[in-house]
Design a protein around this motif. Structure first.
Motif, PDB file in Angstrom:
ATOM      1  N   GLU A   3      37.208 -21.792 -35.048  1.00  0.00           N
ATOM      2  CA  GLU A   3      35.530 -21.931 -35.447  1.00  0.00           C
ATOM      3  C   GLU A   3      35.209 -23.433 -34.314  1.00  0.00           C
ATOM      4  O   GLU A   3      34.225 -23.475 -34.241  1.00  0.00           O
ATOM      5  N   PHE A   4      36.427 -24.016 -33.898  1.00  0.00           N
ATOM      6  CA  PHE A   4      36.395 -24.487 -32.956  1.00  0.00           C
ATOM      7  C   PHE A   4      35.458 -24.638 -31.800  1.00  0.00           C
ATOM      8  O   PHE A   4      34.417 -24.883 -31.186  1.00  0.00           O
ATOM      9  N   GLN A   5      36.080 -23.683 -30.959  1.00  0.00           N
ATOM     10  CA  GLN A   5      35.987 -22.582 -29.925  1.00  0.00           C
ATOM     11  C   GLN A   5      34.444 -21.862 -30.314  1.00  0.00           C
ATOM     12  O   GLN A   5      33.188 -22.107 -29.279  1.00  0.00           O
ATOM     13  N   ARG A   6      34.315 -22.172 -31.016  1.00  0.00           N
ATOM     14  CA  ARG A   6      32.489 -20.902 -31.751  1.00  0.00           C
ATOM     15  C   ARG A   6      32.091 -21.916 -31.302  1.00  0.00           C
ATOM     16  O   ARG A   6      30.635 -21.773 -30.989  1.00  0.00           O
ATOM     17  N   LYS A   7      31.968 -23.120 -32.053  1.00  0.00           N
ATOM     18  CA  LYS A   7      30.528 -24.052 -32.358  1.00  0.00           C
ATOM     19  C   LYS A   7      30.769 -24.649 -30.481  1.00  0.00           C
ATOM     20  O   LYS A   7      29.655 -24.830 -30.070  1.00  0.00           O
ATOM     21  N   LYS A   8      31.672 -24.866 -30.006  1.00  0.00           N
ATOM     22  CA  LYS A   8      31.580 -25.215 -28.482  1.00  0.00           C
ATOM     23  C   LYS A   8      30.782 -24.541 -27.971  1.00  0.00           C
ATOM     24  O   LYS A   8      29.953 -24.573 -27.429  1.00  0.00           O
ATOM     25  N   ARG A   9      30.605 -23.508 -27.812  1.00  0.00           N
ATOM     26  CA  ARG A   9      30.168 -21.702 -27.492  1.00  0.00           C
ATOM     27  C   ARG A   9      28.614 -22.347 -27.683  1.00  0.00           C
ATOM     28  O   ARG A   9      28.025 -21.748 -26.875  1.00  0.00           O
TER      29      ARG A   9
END
Length: 506
Positions: A3-9
């Motif tokens: 989830e963290f990687q997705r929001k960062k993208r």
């Protein structure tokens, strides 16, 4: 973690999207600033170019306006009527006069001319007498210095004024001719002065100058407007002068040009191959040159004549002191009387000093000896008197049917020709009127020649007279006219009226 990687993208994506959307705005802002700067530069450049162009046009307009105004002023300025110091003017005038005379002398030679019998006044200069030539010509010798050029110029001006002045549509031609005499040039159609400078153009006003002048006049440039006023006033003054000359031509002998000299192609005073003359004056005119005029005595059987030099002074205002002194010494009373008797000739065969033709003459020394007004009046009585022997020889057929001749009367014991005096008075009054209106010309060392019939046996027109103004080598433009000449004419009129009062008792 996923989830963290997705929001960062997503954040990176939104950031890149924001940057891509702001780029056109920034570019548009920069473009508008660049366009404004360019517009400013264009306005500045255009204004500068317009200012520079206006300054150039203004300079051209002012320069040309001053040139035209100066030339116009030169045409009417005080001083000699012609710029005799200009060799081109001298040549142009002399050749014009020569061509004019050639039209009258095509089938006649001046070799048959003879010295005038009983010449009155100005007996000769350089030992050259006035001559006469059949059928009715008088040949007056031309002064070989500037006086000759000036007299020819005056006669040419009279001729042109009489031909072109006073008629609608001819003012331009008359002014053009006058400008040619003064060394200037005038367009015959428009009347605009032309310049001698700028040989590549057709005159002072070429295309660029015309544009410059129009713009300058439109914006009411001070220098150009003042120059325009100067040109207009000079034009009007020249037209007035031409009209004055046209009217004056009635009281001068008919002028036909100059004879006795070949056409001149080069002024010898300007030629580098000719040694300088020891005389301070140019010798362009030959010794045989004569002004061809009508003979004012031709219609008289026994012409009695008197030459009166009119004016309170016989020297010009700019004459050197020695010239002034010489002229004043000749006849100091001229300042008072306004004239002096230069010579007179009377038909009196009974006089012990009469010539073989019956004439008795009085020279210039006699005129200078008349110190008082009474002396001058006595001289006039003598001139108009009828010699006793002449009257006694009249047969009855020459007198009126009642035997009484009212054309004569006694004055101080002398029988004088009252009708002759009356006829001359009427002509003098017209000349007086001309000088009262004259505000442009001055006449110095000029004369009035009066002629009447001395043959009392003539049955018809015995009291006819002829009065002409002569000698114009010192005529000049002079603001205000010539009060000295007017004073002299008034003085002669007063004396003639006194003669009539004494003889008729009225």
């Amino acid at each position: 973690e996923n989830e963290f990687q997705r929001k960062k993208r997503e954040l990176v994506f939104h950031s890149q999207s924001s940057q891509s959307r702001g780029l056109p705005i920034r570019m548009a802002t920069m473009g508008s600033r660049r366009s404004a700067a360019q517009s400013t530069y264009f306005v500045i450049a255009t204004s500068s170019a317009a200012l520079i162009s206006w300054r150039i046009l203004q300079w051209r307009a002012r320069r040309r306006a001053k040139l035209v105004a100066d030339q116009a002023q030169r045409m009417v300025r005080d001083g000699p009527m012609v710029d005799f110091s200009d060799p081109n003017v001298r040549l142009r005038l002399l050749n014009t006069a020569i061509r004019r005379a050639a039209k009258w002398m095509s089938f006649q030679s001046i070799d048959s001319a003879v010295p005038m019998r009983g010449q009155v006044g100005g007996v000769s200069f350089d030992k050259r007498p006035v001559k006469t030539l059949k059928p009715d010509y008088a040949l007056k010798p031309v002064h070989r210095d500037s006086r000759g050029i000036r007299e020819i110029a005056f006669y040419e001006a009279l001729k042109l004024a009489s031909q072109h002045g006073g008629r609608k549509g001819n003012n331009g031609a008359a002014v053009a001719a006058a400008a040619a005499m003064t060394g200037g040039a005038i367009d015959r159609k428009s009347g605009a002065p032309k310049s001698a400078v700028g040989q590549g153009t057709k005159g002072v006003i070429n295309t660029y100058d015309a544009l410059a002048m129009l713009v300058a006049i439109f914006v009411k440039d001070t220098v150009v407007v003042e120059s325009e006023h100067t040109v207009v006033s000079s034009w009007k003054a020249m037209k007035r002068e031409i009209e004055l000359l046209r009217r004056l031509s009635t009281f001068t002998a008919q002028y036909y040009g100059v004879v006795g000299q070949d056409t001149v192609t080069e002024d010898p005073t300007e030629s580098p191959t000719v040694a300088p003359s020891p005389s301070p004056e140019p010798r362009l005119i030959s010794t045989d040159a004569h002004i061809l005029l009508s003979d004012v005595t031709i219609n008289f059987s026994k012409p009695c004549a008197i030459d009166l030099k009119i004016g309170q002074q016989s020297y010009e205002p700019d004459a050197p002191p020695d010239k002034r002194e010489r002229e004043i010494k000749k006849y100091p009373q001229q300042k008072e009387f306004g004239f002096r008797i230069v010579g007179m000739r009377i038909y009196d065969p009974s006089h012990p000093e009469s010539d073989s033709y019956g004439f008795y003459s009085f020279d210039k020394l006699f005129g200078r000896s008349l110190g008082t007004r009474d002396d001058v009046m006595a001289a006039f009585r003598t001139f108009f008197s009828v010699p006793g022997t002449v009257y006694e020889t009249l047969d009855e057929s020459s007198l009126p049917c009642d035997g009484f001749d009212d054309s004569m009367a006694f004055s101080s014991g002398q029988k004088i020709r009252t009708r002759v005096i009356t006829d001359l008075l009427s002509q003098l009054i017209v000349i007086k009127g001309w000088f009262e209106e004259n505000t442009a010309l001055g006449f110095y060392s000029s004369s009035i020649l009066m002629v009447y019939e001395g043959d009392m046996s003539v049955r018809s027109n015995r009291d006819v007279t002829n009065l002409k103004m002569i000698d114009f080598s010192h005529v000049r433009r002079q603001a205000g006219g010539d009060s000295g000449y007017l004073h002299g004419v008034n003085s002669v009129i007063g004396m003639f009226n006194e003669l009539l009062r004494d003889s008729t008792g009225r």
